[in-house]
Each structure stands twice: as structure tokens, then as C-alpha cells.
Design a protein around this motif. Structure first.
Motif, PDB file in Angstrom:
ATOM      1  N   GLY A 123      24.197   5.333  -0.917  1.00 15.42           N
ATOM      2  CA  GLY A 123      22.956   5.331  -1.793  1.00 15.42           C
ATOM      3  C   GLY A 123      21.830   6.254  -0.969  1.00 15.42           C
ATOM      4  N   SER A 124      21.283   6.898  -1.659  1.00 15.00           N
ATOM      5  CA  SER A 124      20.039   7.786  -1.182  1.00 15.00           C
ATOM      6  C   SER A 124      18.776   7.556  -1.744  1.00 15.00           C
ATOM      7  N   VAL A 125      17.645   7.693  -0.943  1.00 19.45           N
ATOM      8  CA  VAL A 125      16.272   7.366  -1.725  1.00 19.45           C
ATOM      9  C   VAL A 125      15.246   7.980  -0.728  1.00 19.45           C
ATOM     10  N   GLY A 126      14.222   8.319  -1.539  1.00 20.74           N
ATOM     11  CA  GLY A 126      12.922   8.723  -0.819  1.00 20.74           C
ATOM     12  C   GLY A 126      12.508  10.300  -1.201  1.00 20.74           C
ATOM     13  N   GLU A 127      13.601  11.014  -1.135  1.00 22.59           N
ATOM     14  CA  GLU A 127      13.415  12.435  -1.520  1.00 22.59           C
ATOM     15  C   GLU A 127      14.413  12.919  -2.132  1.00 22.59           C
ATOM     16  N   PRO A 128      14.328  14.122  -2.856  1.00 24.47           N
ATOM     17  CA  PRO A 128      15.650  14.920  -3.524  1.00 24.47           C
ATOM     18  C   PRO A 128      16.405  15.300  -2.232  1.00 24.47           C
ATOM     19  N   PHE A 184       2.577   8.291 -15.984  1.00 27.76           N
ATOM     20  CA  PHE A 184       3.133   9.607 -15.488  1.00 27.76           C
ATOM     21  C   PHE A 184       3.323   9.342 -13.879  1.00 27.76           C
ATOM     22  N   THR A 185       4.658   9.670 -13.728  1.00 29.16           N
ATOM     23  CA  THR A 185       5.229   9.575 -12.187  1.00 29.16           C
ATOM     24  C   THR A 185       4.534  10.357 -11.109  1.00 29.16           C
ATOM     25  N   GLY A 186       4.223  11.708 -11.428  1.00 33.86           N
ATOM     26  CA  GLY A 186       3.474  12.658 -10.411  1.00 33.86           C
ATOM     27  C   GLY A 186       4.731  13.519 -10.027  1.00 33.86           C
ATOM     28  N   ASP A 187       5.656  13.228 -10.521  1.00 36.09           N
ATOM     29  CA  ASP A 187       6.975  14.052 -10.223  1.00 36.09           C
ATOM     30  C   ASP A 187       7.503  14.908 -11.347  1.00 36.09           C
ATOM     31  N   GLY A 188       8.255  16.319 -10.913  1.00 41.87           N
ATOM     32  CA  GLY A 188       8.845  17.153 -11.742  1.00 41.87           C
ATOM     33  C   GLY A 188      10.240  16.836 -11.920  1.00 41.87           C
ATOM     34  N   TYR A 241       0.983  -1.269  -0.094  1.00 39.99           N
ATOM     35  CA  TYR A 241      -0.017  -0.043   0.331  1.00 39.99           C
ATOM     36  C   TYR A 241       0.996   1.168  -0.010  1.00 39.99           C
ATOM     37  N   THR A 242       0.300   2.257  -0.810  1.00 44.21           N
ATOM     38  CA  THR A 242       1.288   3.581  -0.868  1.00 44.21           C
ATOM     39  C   THR A 242       0.103   4.438  -0.745  1.00 44.21           C
ATOM     40  N   SER A 243       0.165   5.446   0.324  1.00 49.98           N
ATOM     41  CA  SER A 243      -0.782   6.392   0.773  1.00 49.98           C
ATOM     42  C   SER A 243      -1.012   7.515  -0.269  1.00 49.98           C
ATOM     43  N   ILE A 254       8.619  -0.196  -0.279  1.00 49.10           N
ATOM     44  CA  ILE A 254       9.020  -0.800  -1.272  1.00 49.10           C
ATOM     45  C   ILE A 254      10.619  -0.912  -1.062  1.00 49.10           C
ATOM     46  N   THR A 255      11.221   0.035  -0.640  1.00 47.48           N
ATOM     47  CA  THR A 255      12.808  -0.257  -0.703  1.00 47.48           C
ATOM     48  C   THR A 255      13.078  -1.463   0.278  1.00 47.48           C
ATOM     49  N   GLY A 256      12.240  -1.539   1.253  1.00 42.15           N
ATOM     50  CA  GLY A 256      12.803  -2.948   1.915  1.00 42.15           C
ATOM     51  C   GLY A 256      12.342  -4.260   1.264  1.00 42.15           C
ATOM     52  N   GLY A 264       9.396   9.187   6.307  1.00 39.50           N
ATOM     53  CA  GLY A 264      10.585  10.140   6.324  1.00 39.50           C
ATOM     54  C   GLY A 264      10.343  11.236   5.376  1.00 39.50           C
ATOM     55  N   LYS A 265       9.272  11.238   4.492  1.00 41.27           N
ATOM     56  CA  LYS A 265       9.132  12.490   3.289  1.00 41.27           C
ATOM     57  C   LYS A 265       8.291  13.287   4.252  1.00 41.27           C
ATOM     58  N   ILE A 266       8.631  14.694   3.879  1.00 39.50           N
ATOM     59  CA  ILE A 266       8.157  16.065   4.160  1.00 39.50           C
ATOM     60  C   ILE A 266       6.641  15.966   3.781  1.00 39.50           C
ATOM     61  N   ARG A 271      17.493  15.755 -12.793  1.00 39.35           N
ATOM     62  CA  ARG A 271      17.258  16.101 -11.551  1.00 39.35           C
ATOM     63  C   ARG A 271      15.780  16.265 -11.121  1.00 39.35           C
ATOM     64  N   ILE A 272      15.340  15.520  -9.929  1.00 38.04           N
ATOM     65  CA  ILE A 272      13.783  15.559  -9.531  1.00 38.04           C
ATOM     66  C   ILE A 272      13.665  16.728  -8.866  1.00 38.04           C
ATOM     67  N   THR A 273      12.628  17.579  -9.450  1.00 39.17           N
ATOM     68  CA  THR A 273      12.522  18.778  -8.779  1.00 39.17           C
ATOM     69  C   THR A 273      11.269  18.675  -7.472  1.00 39.17           C
ATOM     70  N   ILE A 292      24.928   7.390  -4.722  1.00 39.82           N
ATOM     71  CA  ILE A 292      23.848   6.836  -5.856  1.00 39.82           C
ATOM     72  C   ILE A 292      22.517   7.360  -5.382  1.00 39.82           C
ATOM     73  N   ASP A 293      22.248   8.544  -6.138  1.00 46.05           N
ATOM     74  CA  ASP A 293      20.924   9.221  -5.591  1.00 46.05           C
ATOM     75  C   ASP A 293      19.941   8.521  -6.703  1.00 46.05           C
ATOM     76  N   THR A 294      19.243   7.551  -6.040  1.00 42.54           N
ATOM     77  CA  THR A 294      18.374   6.615  -6.587  1.00 42.54           C
ATOM     78  C   THR A 294      16.933   7.128  -6.770  1.00 42.54           C
ATOM     79  N   TRP A 295      16.224   7.382  -7.986  1.00 48.21           N
ATOM     80  CA  TRP A 295      14.963   7.897  -8.110  1.00 48.21           C
ATOM     81  C   TRP A 295      13.977   6.819  -8.473  1.00 48.21           C
ATOM     82  N   TRP A 296      13.136   6.675  -7.572  1.00 49.51           N
ATOM     83  CA  TRP A 296      12.097   5.582  -8.058  1.00 49.51           C
ATOM     84  C   TRP A 296      10.769   5.650  -7.058  1.00 49.51           C
ATOM     85  N   GLN A 297      10.061   4.699  -7.403  1.00 48.79           N
ATOM     86  CA  GLN A 297       8.527   4.654  -6.686  1.00 48.79           C
ATOM     87  C   GLN A 297       8.150   3.141  -6.339  1.00 48.79           C
ATOM     88  N   THR A 298       7.006   3.042  -5.131  1.00 47.30           N
ATOM     89  CA  THR A 298       6.481   1.959  -4.863  1.00 47.30           C
ATOM     90  C   THR A 298       5.975   1.355  -5.965  1.00 47.30           C
TER      91      THR A 298
HETATM   92  C1  7RM Z   1      11.385   4.327  -3.380  1.00 45.83           C
HETATM   93  C2  7RM Z   1      10.489   5.313  -2.692  1.00 45.83           C
HETATM   94  C3  7RM Z   1       8.105   7.703  -4.285  1.00 45.83           C
HETATM   95  C4  7RM Z   1       8.274   9.190  -4.501  1.00 45.83           C
HETATM   96  C5  7RM Z   1       8.661   9.752  -5.941  1.00 45.83           C
HETATM   97  C6  7RM Z   1       9.438  11.166  -5.502  1.00 45.83           C
HETATM   98  C7  7RM Z   1      10.176  10.543  -4.213  1.00 45.83           C
HETATM   99  C8  7RM Z   1      12.203   8.938  -4.386  1.00 45.83           C
HETATM  100  C9  7RM Z   1      13.894   9.972  -4.743  1.00 45.83           C
HETATM  101  C10 7RM Z   1      12.719  10.959  -4.878  1.00 45.83           C
HETATM  102  C11 7RM Z   1      13.805  12.664  -5.412  1.00 45.83           C
HETATM  103  C12 7RM Z   1      14.942  10.650  -5.399  1.00 45.83           C
HETATM  104  N1  7RM Z   1       9.080   4.980  -3.037  1.00 45.83           N
HETATM  105  N2  7RM Z   1      11.562  10.051  -4.357  1.00 45.83           N
HETATM  106  N3  7RM Z   1      13.202   8.916  -4.608  1.00 45.83           N
HETATM  107  N4  7RM Z   1      12.738  12.212  -5.083  1.00 45.83           N
HETATM  108  N5  7RM Z   1      14.880  11.961  -5.708  1.00 45.83           N
HETATM  109  N6  7RM Z   1      16.182   9.852  -5.321  1.00 45.83           N
HETATM  110  O1  7RM Z   1      10.581   6.505  -2.030  1.00 45.83           O
HETATM  111  O2  7RM Z   1       6.617   5.251  -3.385  1.00 45.83           O
HETATM  112  O3  7RM Z   1       7.619   5.663  -1.216  1.00 45.83           O
HETATM  113  O4  7RM Z   1       7.780   7.532  -2.945  1.00 45.83           O
HETATM  114  O5  7RM Z   1       9.462   9.607  -3.610  1.00 45.83           O
HETATM  115  O6  7RM Z   1       8.457  12.033  -5.282  1.00 45.83           O
HETATM  116  O7  7RM Z   1       7.766   9.983  -6.632  1.00 45.83           O
HETATM  117  S1  7RM Z   1       7.704   5.684  -2.606  1.00 45.83           S
END
Ligand code: 7RM
Length: 635
Positions: free
Chosen positions: A370-375, A484-488, A249-251, A296-298, A597-599, A498-500, A396-402
Motif C-alpha cells: 500500500g501507498s498513502v500520503g502523496e501521489p 471540497f477536498t483541496g486536491d486536484g 490536528y491537521t496543520s 490519521i493513517t495510524g 513526509g509530505k513535500i 489520478r490525484i494531481t 494499492i495507491d490509497t487516496w484519503w485525508q485526515t
Molecule cells: C492519509 C493522509 C491528505 C492529503 C490529501 C492529498 C495527499 C494522500 C494520497 C495523496 C495523492 C494519494 N492524510 N494524499 N494520499 N495524494 N495520492 N494516494 O495522508 O490529511 O495527512 O493528508 O495528502 O493531497 O489531500 S493527510
């Protein structure tokens, strides 16, 4: 040259081009050479983003646990698969070898079967970060049950919603959990949740804290005696490549949580392949991802990706601040960690503590960070690079999603030159693009827009459990034929991404689109600033103006706040331009965050616009207590 292990930049470009020109040939080679299939596929890929429908390796048969465990037994039987590090540093760590993991997963799988679970049934796993969590997950996969892991920090209501949405008939939990200096009554939370989950017939309870708990007759069973009596052998259920492996589940910010459904074959291939390359894992390395398996990271990078490569993966029960803020670094020294993967929120919290608790420990084993979850903001990036990586361990600044199941945009260490705040290049097989608001693809470099993916990749979620229409609307309706990822994001002059920030968080000031990340990045450069979040609020002339919420480091607290505000706006002006200056600045002890941990800018946006009567549900926050303080001090 091996397609599987990328070691040079030319190789990356070559393999990347192949993965785009002949995706089916490319993935077929990877799948064939590196995994165990009971039967090969009839077709590599069938897809239609309009329906949407995606099938990878259709007709293939396999069991992911045979790939993650059985096939390693001859060569890696005595190698540590899971290295468990308990919450309490005085409690011994536990090395679970591949042979032991085999036995424990098989026993657990037999217990599931004996309790009526069969292929396709949903099982909710609400267990803290102890070995049973990984083992229960794999045991479900062994027999083809669909696991739904719920983070063991969620409330009874959140748990009940998730159990009911996917109609789980079993819950696996523990008597309690240890988090820092606290012991939490998990079983009590489950009991409360189950008051509103009529279809759950069995609860298996692992012992962790030894606390006395209520056991409901006919429903609740202690796990250990069942395991003790179960056989060490449980034949793996032969699954179709497209059979669901799990729901997670992703909220999101609105509506009820979405149960993202991941399937078996493609998910296995992609998480294994990204793990190998993004961490440059080699045979004797010890790898540690600090995330919880509840995210998902886990799933992808503690359990499936590492184990599919026969890696040693650390499972840490505790928190970064217990017994003190040196705990992560103490563990790195203790287990000679080679690859370390964490989130920007943790990096910023640890950087705030200074270097004394870092310098105490030998971090020379580290090779990749590695870094993940937010910019990750520039200042945190440099701290991570200099203080932790000693300038020799690429980040490694890894961008991805659930939804994406695995890493999508990331440097490959020692291959892709890194650049602070940039996730850099698409991973092999990933075809990102940037779109403008009118639906045109932005070609060329030095452009910014909405991040989409043009072509399927093997680990993409296939649907939302019970609601395919919502899946289609959320991800495939904004742009025709694109996910569509929902990210800019922006693409720089060499094609680095660069994820904004989230597109929902973009603020339009006097007609200019401002992503949150670059402005927050500038603010965080100030030596007194620890973290920041900016949101828009209505403004008569500009349409929207910027409101900044800023957390200070120790050094900032004693400074004159008016001067600090001027300095921060000067920094923004220098880095981005006067257009991005903040109209209002509020210093706050904490910022509202999700449990991963996301704002949560949504809440801050409402406070800034004075809509404090309808903040929405704040009970799912990590730190709900900070919200009232922010409201009381609002400008
Ligand atoms: C793996 C995870 C996904 C959302 C995604 C972004 C943000 C994740 C980065 C990032 C900038 C990154 N899955 N996000 N990684 N933004 N740089 N390296 O986090 O489903 O919980 O969140 O997190 O907005 O769409 S998640």
C-alpha cells in the motif's frame, strides 16, 4: 455474495452501485452484520451539507473497544493483536494477544478514571510508537474520553497549542523515546509545553528509555505502579454513535492547526470495512502499516480498522534507516508480513539505496503493498512493484485525508486492475466528482478539475473542534452541497482517478493549469533523479514559470549538471509538452518535508519568488536544516 468482503470486479461494481442507489440500506446491512451494538440506530443517515451537519446511525449505542477487543476474546483470545517491534533489532519483539490487550486496556482505563477522567474529557497522548500508545488510545475510548494524539516528534510549542486548543486536562507521555541511534527527552518537551498549559492537572509517564526525568510533585505520576494496582475489568462506557471518539490536528499550510473531530459509530464501520477490503485481510495474516499513530493513517489503519477485524497489526518503534536501510525488509522477513502499507517518501528514500539491502531478505510473504500520503510517482511505483512486490503483490495507491477518516479512492487488490500513479476507483459508498473553477460539475471521462465528494460517507470528520464556522468555510463553501477536498484530480478514459496534487500548488503557465504531480512524475523518471518538487514563480510573459527543486541519486551527483538539466527538460517535453519545461532547476540535497513526509511546496514557492523574509514557521518541518542550504543556492 457478501457486501462485507469484495472479491471480484463484478462484485465491486454491483455493491458500489447499491451503495450509491440505496446508501442507507447498504450501510445499515454492513453495520448490522459485522459489529456489536448495544442499541441499534433510529436512523441510518441524516445530513445537510449546508449547515453542515452529518449524523450516521443516530441513536445507536456502542463502545468501539468492545468491537475492537471484547468480541474477539472467545475466538481470538490467544491471537496476537499487536505485534510490537522495537527500535533496536536486538531487543525482542512483543506479541500482545487479544486477551492481554483486553487486560491492559481495562487497567489503563481504570487508571484514567482514578485520575479523574470521565466521558467527554479530552486527554492528550504524546507517546512514542510503543504499546502504551495504542493502549492509552483504546483506554480513552473505553471510558468515552476524547483522545487527542499528538505525534511525539512535535515541538513543545506545537504540543502546547494542541493541548490548549482542545483544553486537555491530562497528558500521557513517556520518559523518552528511541528513534534510530538517538534517545529523545520527551518528558522535557512536555515540561516545557506545560509551562503554558495551566489546565493540565495530571501527567502520566510511561517508562521507556529509563532516563532520569523531572517529576513535578502533585502533577506527574509514573504509570506502571498505577497499572499494577488497577483492576483488569473496566466496564465499557456506552457511547452514542455520534459522540466524539477523538480529535486529531491537521496543520495544513496556513493558520492554526485544525482539530478534526471524528465520531464513534460511522468511523468504526468505515475504517473496519475499508481495512478488510483494501488489504484483503484474511484470518492469519500479519499486517504492517509503517505510519505513526500520531497521524490519521495510524489511527485508522494501525489501531481501529485492523483491531475491529481481529487482525494482527504490527507497531514499529523505529525508522527505516536504522541500523541500516534494510530494516523494513528485515522486519518483513522476520514477521512474515502479508500486507505492507507505507508512504511514497519512504519508498523513494529506500529506492535510492539500490537493491543490495532488499535482496538479502525473503519478502515472499508479501501479498499486498500500500501507498498513502502523496501521489506516488511512476518510477517509485515500479520499484515498489518489481523490487519489493516481485510483480505479484498489487499496489494499492490509497487516496484519503485526515478529514475523511478512511480511504476514499483506492484499488481493491486482486479486484481492481491497478495503473501506476492512479488511485483508480472510488471505494464503496464514496461519490467523488470533479468541478471546474466556475462551479460546474465535469461529467464524463477524460476530464480534470477539483476533487469534491457529493454525498456523506460514515467516517467523515463532523466538525473542527471549537470552530464549526471554519469547518464550513474550509470544506463546504467552495462548492454548493459538496465537500471540497483541496486536491486536484483527473479522471481517465475508463473512469480511474489520478490525484494531481493540492489545488494551492497548481501553477498557471501561459494560461494552462498544471498540477504538480504529473510534471514531477516525468522528472522522477530520469535515472539520476531521486525526488523533485516544482513550484511557480512570477514571469513577465507567461504569468508564471516553473522552478524545479531536484534531489539526485548517487549516480547523478557525478554527472555534469548542465547536461542533466537538458535531459530533464527533454523528458518533460516528451511526456507532457514543452509548456511544462522548467525555467530554473536547482539541485538540492533534500527537500523540505512535513513530519509525515509530505513535500512542503509552500516554502519552495516563496524561495523561488525571492520572498525569503517571510517563509512562515519552518520549525514544524522534518528537516528544517535543508531550507537554509536551498536559500543559499537559489537561482
Ligand atoms: C492519509 C493522509 C491528505 C492529503 C490529501 C492529498 C495527499 C494522500 C494520497 C495523496 C495523492 C494519494 N492524510 N494524499 N494520499 N495524494 N495520492 N494516494 O495522508 O490529511 O495527512 O493528508 O495528502 O493531497 O489531500 S493527510
Amino acid at each position: 455474495m457478501s457486501n462485507y468482503h469484495i472479491k471480484h470486479l463484478e462484485e465491486y461494481y454491483q455493491v458500489y452501485r447499491k451503495s450509491v442507489r440505496e446508501p442507507e440500506n447498504f450501510w445499515e446491512e454492513v453495520a448490522e452484520e459485522h459489529f456489536l451494538w448495544r442499541k441499534k440506530w433510529d436512523s441510518v443517515l441524516e445530513w445537510d451539507f449546508k449547515k453542515p451537519s452529518v449524523n450516521w446511525f443516530k441513536g445507536a449505542k456502542l463502545n468501539i473497544t468492545e468491537n475492537c477487543i471484547d468480541r474477539h476474546l472467545t475466538t481470538r483470545g490467544n491471537k496476537t493483536a499487536i505485534l510490537f517491534e522495537p527500535n533496536n533489532p536486538d531487543e525482542p519483539s512483543e506479541h500482545i494477544t487479544y486477551s492481554e490487550l483486553y487486560k491492559r486496556v481495562n487497567k489503563f482505563a481504570n487508571v484514567l478514571k482514578e485520575n479523574g477522567i470521565k466521558k467527554g474529557d479530552r486527554v492528550c497522548i504524546y507517546v512514542p510508537m510503543i504499546p502504551e500508545l495504542a493502549i492509552a488510545t483504546l483506554a480513552c475510548a473505553r471510558i468515552g474520553a476524547i483522545h487527542s494524539v499528538v505525534f511525539a516528534g512535535f515541538s513543545a510549542t506545537a504540543l502546547a497549542t494542541r493541548i490548549n486548543d482542545s483544553d486537555c486536562k491530562m497528558v500521557i507521555t513517556s520518559d523518552g523515546s528511541f528513534r534510530g541511534s538517538k534517545a529523545i527527552d520527551l518528558k522535557g518537551i512536555v515540561d516545557e509545553a506545560l509551562d503554558s498549559c495551566p489546565n493540565v492537572t495530571t501527567v502520566l509517564v510511561a517508562k521507556r528509555t529509563g532516563a532520569e526525568v523531572f517529576m513535578k510533585e502533585g502533577r506527574d505520576v509514573w504509570l506502571q505502579p498505577l497499572l499494577d494496582n488497577a483492576s483488569n475489568e473496566c466496564p465499557a462506557e456506552i457511547m452514542d454513535a455520534e459522540d466524539p471518539l477523538f480529535i486529531l490536528y491537521t496543520s495544513g499550510s496556513t493558520g492554526k492547526p485544525k482539530g478534526m473531530v471524528h465520531t464513534t459509530g460511522g468511523y468504526m464501520v468505515y475504517t473496519a470495512y475499508t481495512f478488510k477490503n483494501a488489504f484483503q485481510y484474511t484470518e492469519n495474516d500479519v499486517y504492517w502499516c509503517t505510519a505513526d499513530i500520531g497521524w490519521i493513517t495510524g489511527h485508522s489503519y494501525i489501531v481501529y480498522g485492523p483491531l475491529a477485524n481481529g487482525a494482527t497489526t504490527v507497531l514499529f518503534e523505529g525508522v527505516p534507516s536504522y541500523p541500516d536501510f534494510g530494516r523494513f525488509w528485515q522486519i518483513v522477513e522476520k514477521h512474515k508480513i502479508n500486507q505492507f502499507y507505507t508512504a511514497p517518501t519512504a519508498i523513494r528514500a529506500l529506492a535510492k539505496q539500490g537493491t543490495e539491502l532488499v535482496d538479502k531478505y525473503d519478502l515472499s510473504s508479501l501479498k499486498v503493498l500500500g501507498s498513502v500520503g502523496e501521489p506516488i510517482n511512476e518510477e517509485a511505483w515500479h520499484w515498489y512493484n518489481d523490487t519489493i512486490g516481485k510483480n505479484k503483490s498489487p499496489i494499492i495507491d490509497t487516496w484519503w485525508q485526515t478529514e475523511t477518516g478512511g480511504m476514499m479512492i483506492t484499488p481493491i487488490p486482486f479486484v481492481t486492475p491497478t495503473k501506476p500513479t492512479y488511485a483508480t476507483l472510488p471505494f464503496i459508498g464514496v461519490q467523488p466528482c470533479l468541478m471546474d473553477e466556475e462551479g460546474n460539475e465535469l461529467k464524463g471521462n477524460q476530464v480534470s478539475g477539483r476533487l469534491c465528494i457529493k454525498f456523506p460517507w460514515p467516517s467523515m470528520a463532523r466538525t473542527i473542534w471549537g470552530n464549526h464556522q471554519r469547518y464550513k468555510e474550509t470544506y463546504f463553501s467552495a462548492y454548493e452541497n459538496k465537500y471540497f477536498t483541496g486536491d486536484g484530480a483527473l479522471r481517465d478514459e475508463v473512469g480511474y482517478y489520478r490525484i494531481t496534487g493540492r489545488v494551492d500548488d497548481v501553477i498557471i503557465v501561459s494560461g494552462h493549469n498544471l498540477g504538480t504531480a504529473p510534471i514531477e512524475d516525468a522528472i522522477n523518471e530520469h535515472p539520476a533523479v531521486s525526488e523533485s518538487a516544482i513550484v511557480g514563480f512570477p514571469h513577465d510573459i507567461k504569468g508564471s514559470a516553473l522552478y524545479g527543486y531536484i534531489t539526485l541519486k548517487g549516480v547523478g551527483e557525478s554527472r555534469n549538471h548542465d547536461n542533466l538539466k537538458k535531459e530533464i527538460n527533454q523528458l518533460i517535453s516528451d511526456r507532457i509538452g514543452p509548456i511544462a519545461k522548467l525555467d530554473k532547476i536547482q539541485f538540492s540535497e533534500g527537500l523540505p518535508k512535513t513530519r509525515s513526509g509530505k513535500i512542503m511546496r509552500r516554502i519552495l514557492r516563496k524561495i523561488a519568488s525571492n520572498e525569503i523574509d517571510n517563509l512562515g514557521d519552518v520549525s514544524t518541518l522534518l528537516n528544517p536544516e535543508c531550507v537554509q542550504k536551498i536559500i543559499d543556492n537559489r537561482l
